[in-house]
Design a protein around this motif. Structure first.
Motif, PDB file in Angstrom:
ATOM      1  N   GLY A  54       0.833  -1.193   0.000  1.00 18.29           N
ATOM      2  CA  GLY A  54       0.000   0.000   0.000  1.00 18.29           C
ATOM      3  C   GLY A  54       0.870   1.245   0.000  1.00 18.29           C
ATOM      4  O   GLY A  54       1.535   1.532   0.991  1.00 18.29           O
ATOM      5  N   ARG A  55       0.847   1.975  -1.078  1.00 17.77           N
ATOM      6  CA  ARG A  55       1.719   3.144  -1.227  1.00 17.77           C
ATOM      7  C   ARG A  55       1.360   4.281  -0.271  1.00 17.77           C
ATOM      8  O   ARG A  55       2.203   5.127   0.003  1.00 17.77           O
ATOM      9  CB  ARG A  55       1.693   3.645  -2.660  1.00 17.77           C
ATOM     10  CG  ARG A  55       2.394   2.684  -3.591  1.00 17.77           C
ATOM     11  CD  ARG A  55       2.618   3.298  -4.955  1.00 17.77           C
ATOM     12  NE  ARG A  55       3.378   2.362  -5.769  1.00 17.77           N
ATOM     13  CZ  ARG A  55       4.704   2.356  -5.842  1.00 17.77           C
ATOM     14  NH1 ARG A  55       5.410   3.227  -5.146  1.00 17.77           N
ATOM     15  NH2 ARG A  55       5.322   1.479  -6.597  1.00 17.77           N
ATOM     16  N   HIS A  56       0.116   4.313   0.229  1.00 26.35           N
ATOM     17  CA  HIS A  56      -0.315   5.438   1.061  1.00 26.35           C
ATOM     18  C   HIS A  56      -0.919   4.982   2.385  1.00 26.35           C
ATOM     19  O   HIS A  56      -1.517   5.793   3.094  1.00 26.35           O
ATOM     20  CB  HIS A  56      -1.345   6.281   0.298  1.00 26.35           C
ATOM     21  CG  HIS A  56      -0.927   6.592  -1.104  1.00 26.35           C
ATOM     22  ND1 HIS A  56       0.086   7.469  -1.404  1.00 26.35           N
ATOM     23  CD2 HIS A  56      -1.359   6.106  -2.288  1.00 26.35           C
ATOM     24  CE1 HIS A  56       0.245   7.521  -2.709  1.00 26.35           C
ATOM     25  NE2 HIS A  56      -0.623   6.701  -3.270  1.00 26.35           N
ATOM     26  N   TYR A  57      -0.773   3.726   2.742  1.00 24.00           N
ATOM     27  CA  TYR A  57      -1.388   3.197   3.957  1.00 24.00           C
ATOM     28  C   TYR A  57      -0.925   3.993   5.180  1.00 24.00           C
ATOM     29  O   TYR A  57       0.268   4.256   5.340  1.00 24.00           O
ATOM     30  CB  TYR A  57      -1.067   1.709   4.116  1.00 24.00           C
ATOM     31  CG  TYR A  57      -1.738   1.086   5.311  1.00 24.00           C
ATOM     32  CD1 TYR A  57      -3.113   0.913   5.339  1.00 24.00           C
ATOM     33  CD2 TYR A  57      -1.004   0.696   6.413  1.00 24.00           C
ATOM     34  CE1 TYR A  57      -3.745   0.358   6.438  1.00 24.00           C
ATOM     35  CE2 TYR A  57      -1.616   0.138   7.514  1.00 24.00           C
ATOM     36  CZ  TYR A  57      -2.992  -0.022   7.522  1.00 24.00           C
ATOM     37  OH  TYR A  57      -3.612  -0.572   8.627  1.00 24.00           O
ATOM     38  N   MET A  58      -1.869   4.362   6.034  1.00 25.56           N
ATOM     39  CA  MET A  58      -1.650   5.128   7.266  1.00 25.56           C
ATOM     40  C   MET A  58      -1.058   6.509   6.990  1.00 25.56           C
ATOM     41  O   MET A  58      -0.368   7.088   7.843  1.00 25.56           O
ATOM     42  CB  MET A  58      -0.806   4.346   8.266  1.00 25.56           C
ATOM     43  CG  MET A  58      -1.488   3.059   8.704  1.00 25.56           C
ATOM     44  SD  MET A  58      -0.825   2.333  10.195  1.00 25.56           S
ATOM     45  CE  MET A  58      -1.623   3.370  11.426  1.00 25.56           C
ATOM     46  N   LEU A  66      10.835   0.901  -1.046  1.00 29.07           N
ATOM     47  CA  LEU A  66      10.383   0.321   0.216  1.00 29.07           C
ATOM     48  C   LEU A  66      11.224  -0.902   0.577  1.00 29.07           C
ATOM     49  O   LEU A  66      11.550  -1.726  -0.284  1.00 29.07           O
ATOM     50  CB  LEU A  66       8.908  -0.097   0.100  1.00 29.07           C
ATOM     51  CG  LEU A  66       8.301  -0.790   1.324  1.00 29.07           C
ATOM     52  CD1 LEU A  66       8.185   0.180   2.491  1.00 29.07           C
ATOM     53  CD2 LEU A  66       6.943  -1.375   0.972  1.00 29.07           C
ATOM     54  N   VAL A  67      11.569  -1.001   1.851  1.00 28.70           N
ATOM     55  CA  VAL A  67      12.265  -2.169   2.395  1.00 28.70           C
ATOM     56  C   VAL A  67      11.361  -2.734   3.486  1.00 28.70           C
ATOM     57  O   VAL A  67      11.005  -2.023   4.433  1.00 28.70           O
ATOM     58  CB  VAL A  67      13.642  -1.787   2.980  1.00 28.70           C
ATOM     59  CG1 VAL A  67      14.323  -3.005   3.595  1.00 28.70           C
ATOM     60  CG2 VAL A  67      14.522  -1.148   1.918  1.00 28.70           C
ATOM     61  N   ILE A  68      10.974  -3.998   3.347  1.00 27.86           N
ATOM     62  CA  ILE A  68      10.143  -4.655   4.350  1.00 27.86           C
ATOM     63  C   ILE A  68      11.042  -5.576   5.171  1.00 27.86           C
ATOM     64  O   ILE A  68      11.725  -6.443   4.626  1.00 27.86           O
ATOM     65  CB  ILE A  68       8.987  -5.439   3.702  1.00 27.86           C
ATOM     66  CG1 ILE A  68       8.070  -4.473   2.946  1.00 27.86           C
ATOM     67  CG2 ILE A  68       8.204  -6.218   4.760  1.00 27.86           C
ATOM     68  CD1 ILE A  68       6.932  -5.145   2.195  1.00 27.86           C
ATOM     69  N   ILE A  69      11.031  -5.363   6.474  1.00 29.29           N
ATOM     70  CA  ILE A  69      11.902  -6.086   7.392  1.00 29.29           C
ATOM     71  C   ILE A  69      11.029  -6.831   8.389  1.00 29.29           C
ATOM     72  O   ILE A  69      10.198  -6.217   9.057  1.00 29.29           O
ATOM     73  CB  ILE A  69      12.823  -5.099   8.143  1.00 29.29           C
ATOM     74  CG1 ILE A  69      13.649  -4.275   7.149  1.00 29.29           C
ATOM     75  CG2 ILE A  69      13.708  -5.829   9.142  1.00 29.29           C
ATOM     76  CD1 ILE A  69      14.139  -2.963   7.715  1.00 29.29           C
ATOM     77  N   GLN A  70      11.218  -8.134   8.478  1.00 33.85           N
ATOM     78  CA  GLN A  70      10.498  -8.920   9.473  1.00 33.85           C
ATOM     79  C   GLN A  70      11.532  -9.602  10.366  1.00 33.85           C
ATOM     80  O   GLN A  70      12.433 -10.297   9.877  1.00 33.85           O
ATOM     81  CB  GLN A  70       9.603  -9.965   8.828  1.00 33.85           C
ATOM     82  CG  GLN A  70       8.745 -10.692   9.839  1.00 33.85           C
ATOM     83  CD  GLN A  70       7.732 -11.605   9.174  1.00 33.85           C
ATOM     84  OE1 GLN A  70       8.105 -12.520   8.465  1.00 33.85           O
ATOM     85  NE2 GLN A  70       6.465 -11.328   9.421  1.00 33.85           N
ATOM     86  N   ASP A 103      10.149   4.649   3.862  1.00 32.42           N
ATOM     87  CA  ASP A 103      10.298   3.388   3.134  1.00 32.42           C
ATOM     88  C   ASP A 103      10.883   2.273   3.993  1.00 32.42           C
ATOM     89  O   ASP A 103      11.348   1.255   3.467  1.00 32.42           O
ATOM     90  CB  ASP A 103      11.170   3.602   1.888  1.00 32.42           C
ATOM     91  CG  ASP A 103      10.428   4.333   0.785  1.00 32.42           C
ATOM     92  OD1 ASP A 103       9.205   4.139   0.659  1.00 32.42           O
ATOM     93  OD2 ASP A 103      11.076   5.114   0.055  1.00 32.42           O
ATOM     94  N   VAL A 104      10.883   2.451   5.308  1.00 30.48           N
ATOM     95  CA  VAL A 104      11.364   1.408   6.224  1.00 30.48           C
ATOM     96  C   VAL A 104      10.156   0.846   6.962  1.00 30.48           C
ATOM     97  O   VAL A 104       9.584   1.497   7.827  1.00 30.48           O
ATOM     98  CB  VAL A 104      12.411   1.966   7.213  1.00 30.48           C
ATOM     99  CG1 VAL A 104      12.861   0.878   8.187  1.00 30.48           C
ATOM    100  CG2 VAL A 104      13.611   2.542   6.462  1.00 30.48           C
ATOM    101  N   PHE A 105       9.776  -0.370   6.618  1.00 28.72           N
ATOM    102  CA  PHE A 105       8.618  -1.062   7.193  1.00 28.72           C
ATOM    103  C   PHE A 105       9.174  -2.209   8.036  1.00 28.72           C
ATOM    104  O   PHE A 105       9.914  -3.050   7.522  1.00 28.72           O
ATOM    105  CB  PHE A 105       7.752  -1.600   6.054  1.00 28.72           C
ATOM    106  CG  PHE A 105       6.520  -2.356   6.473  1.00 28.72           C
ATOM    107  CD1 PHE A 105       5.268  -1.793   6.321  1.00 28.72           C
ATOM    108  CD2 PHE A 105       6.610  -3.639   6.989  1.00 28.72           C
ATOM    109  CE1 PHE A 105       4.118  -2.487   6.671  1.00 28.72           C
ATOM    110  CE2 PHE A 105       5.481  -4.343   7.355  1.00 28.72           C
ATOM    111  CZ  PHE A 105       4.227  -3.768   7.202  1.00 28.72           C
ATOM    112  N   VAL A 106       8.851  -2.229   9.325  1.00 22.97           N
ATOM    113  CA  VAL A 106       9.377  -3.258  10.226  1.00 22.97           C
ATOM    114  C   VAL A 106       8.225  -3.996  10.893  1.00 22.97           C
ATOM    115  O   VAL A 106       7.283  -3.382  11.378  1.00 22.97           O
ATOM    116  CB  VAL A 106      10.294  -2.649  11.321  1.00 22.97           C
ATOM    117  CG1 VAL A 106      10.871  -3.744  12.215  1.00 22.97           C
ATOM    118  CG2 VAL A 106      11.411  -1.820  10.700  1.00 22.97           C
TER     119      VAL A 106
END
Length: 127
Positions: A54-58, A66-70, A103-106
């Protein structure tokens, strides 16, 4: 003991990916106090069709960078320490390799100590 999965769009150079893993590991060492040699990371590069978000979520404007880190880690940290980790990861990655903080999603996945086997078919943390 953290296991970290990093997903990003394909096409970044090796040095960029290395800076991602180093910045995340540095944050884990500083905030979660993990040992230097406790580094287990998987980097996945995906094409645009397999990297959907989602480019605009929240109200956060995300880009193709974007970097998704789990991170899977023991369930031994409180909310303040988790928040500090998120902030430190974003700060580290903004500095090097230059990822926008937007662009940092954790995502932190917490598990029990007995949920780990580091080799030899043993549950080293089980008591």
């Amino acid at each position: 003991m953290p296991l970290t999965r990093i997903a990003l769009r394909a096409g970044k150079p090796a040095q960029y990916r290395k800076a991602l893993t180093q910045g995340i590991h540095d944050a884990l060492r500083e905030v979660f106090k993990v040992p230097e040699d406790d580094q287990f990371m998987i980097v996945s590069e995906l094409d645009a069709d397999n990297f959907v978000f989602g480019r605009h979520y929240m109200g956060i404007e995300r880009s193709d960078d974007l970097v998704i880190i789990q991170i899977a880690a023991n369930n031994t940290r409180g909310q303040d320490q988790k928040k500090a980790l998120y902030a430190q990861i974003a700060e580290n990655l903004a500095r090097d390799p230059g990822v926008r903080k937007e662009d940092v999603f954790v995502n932190l996945v917490t598990v029990a100590r007995e949920d780990w086997s580091f080799g030899n078919g043993m549950a080293q943390y089980a008591t």
